[in-house]
Write a protein that holds these residues in place. Structure first.
Motif, PDB file in Angstrom:
ATOM      1  N   ILE A  53     -10.077 -52.027 -62.466  1.00  8.53           N
ATOM      2  CA  ILE A  53     -11.058 -52.689 -61.599  1.00  8.53           C
ATOM      3  C   ILE A  53     -12.440 -52.199 -62.006  1.00  8.53           C
ATOM      4  CG2 ILE A  53     -11.891 -53.020 -59.242  1.00  8.53           C
ATOM      5  CD1 ILE A  53      -9.040 -52.581 -58.262  1.00  8.53           C
ATOM      6  N   CYS A  78     -11.104 -57.655 -62.405  1.00 11.78           N
ATOM      7  CA  CYS A  78      -9.905 -56.834 -62.486  1.00 11.78           C
ATOM      8  C   CYS A  78      -8.948 -57.400 -63.523  1.00 11.78           C
ATOM      9  CB  CYS A  78      -9.207 -56.742 -61.131  1.00 11.78           C
ATOM     10  SG  CYS A  78      -8.623 -58.330 -60.495  1.00 11.78           S
ATOM     11  N   VAL A 138      -9.536 -55.326 -54.718  1.00 12.45           N
ATOM     12  CA  VAL A 138      -8.386 -54.457 -54.444  1.00 12.45           C
ATOM     13  C   VAL A 138      -7.300 -55.242 -53.711  1.00 12.45           C
ATOM     14  CG1 VAL A 138      -7.605 -52.427 -53.146  1.00 12.45           C
ATOM     15  CG2 VAL A 138      -9.725 -52.324 -54.486  1.00 12.45           C
ATOM     16  N   CYS A 177      -5.516 -57.537 -56.129  1.00 12.38           N
ATOM     17  CA  CYS A 177      -4.569 -56.793 -56.966  1.00 12.38           C
ATOM     18  C   CYS A 177      -3.296 -56.467 -56.192  1.00 12.38           C
ATOM     19  CB  CYS A 177      -5.209 -55.511 -57.501  1.00 12.38           C
ATOM     20  SG  CYS A 177      -6.472 -55.796 -58.757  1.00 12.38           S
ATOM     21  N   ARG A 178      -3.453 -56.017 -54.947  1.00 11.34           N
ATOM     22  CA  ARG A 178      -2.295 -55.694 -54.114  1.00 11.34           C
ATOM     23  C   ARG A 178      -1.392 -56.917 -53.940  1.00 11.34           C
ATOM     24  NH1 ARG A 178      -4.668 -54.297 -49.442  1.00 11.34           N
ATOM     25  NH2 ARG A 178      -4.579 -56.464 -48.785  1.00 11.34           N
ATOM     26  N   ILE A 193      -1.158 -49.279 -53.808  1.00  9.53           N
ATOM     27  CA  ILE A 193      -2.284 -49.930 -53.131  1.00  9.53           C
ATOM     28  C   ILE A 193      -1.822 -50.344 -51.740  1.00  9.53           C
ATOM     29  CG2 ILE A 193      -3.953 -51.824 -53.217  1.00  9.53           C
ATOM     30  CD1 ILE A 193      -3.456 -51.953 -56.231  1.00  9.53           C
TER      31      ILE A 193
END
Length: 105
Positions: A35, A51, A76, A79-80, A104
């Motif tokens: 990231i 990312c 974030v 991504c999770r 995460i």
């Protein structure tokens, strides 16, 4: 970290990297989640954090937000959710132990 939205196009400079484990085709290999610091192309444009997840996302993704923190947190979250979706497709990605979804929360 403070920024002056009228003059700044980058919220500092950093790259966060995490080595994850990917189990596929009967084997396990290391992959990298990365990231980048939020930035915007020019003043007045939306903030974005880029990312990549090696082996999961074929191309880096740019995730947007209202300010640098919003862009970073949205990245974030993206991504999770990407890792959770990938895990449900008969693959398994983890960080420290199986089932931790890349660490995460």
């Amino acid at each position: 970290m403070t920024t002056n939205d009228s003059n700044e196009n980058q919220a500092g400079s950093f790259e966060l990297r995490r080595t994850l484990n990917l189990s596929e085709h009967g084997g396990v290999r290391a992959i990298i989640l990365c990231i980048h610091a939020p930035r915007r192309a020019s003043a007045g444009q939306a903030w974005a954090s880029e990312c990549s997840i090696e082996g999961v996302l074929p191309n880096p993704r740019r995730i947007y937000g209202e300010d640098p923190l919003d862009a970073f947190l949205n990245c974030v979250s993206f991504c999770r959710e990407t890792l959770r979706g990938f895990n449900s497709e008969n693959h398994l990605v983890w960080w420290l132990e199986k089932g931790d979804e890349g660490g995460i929360p």
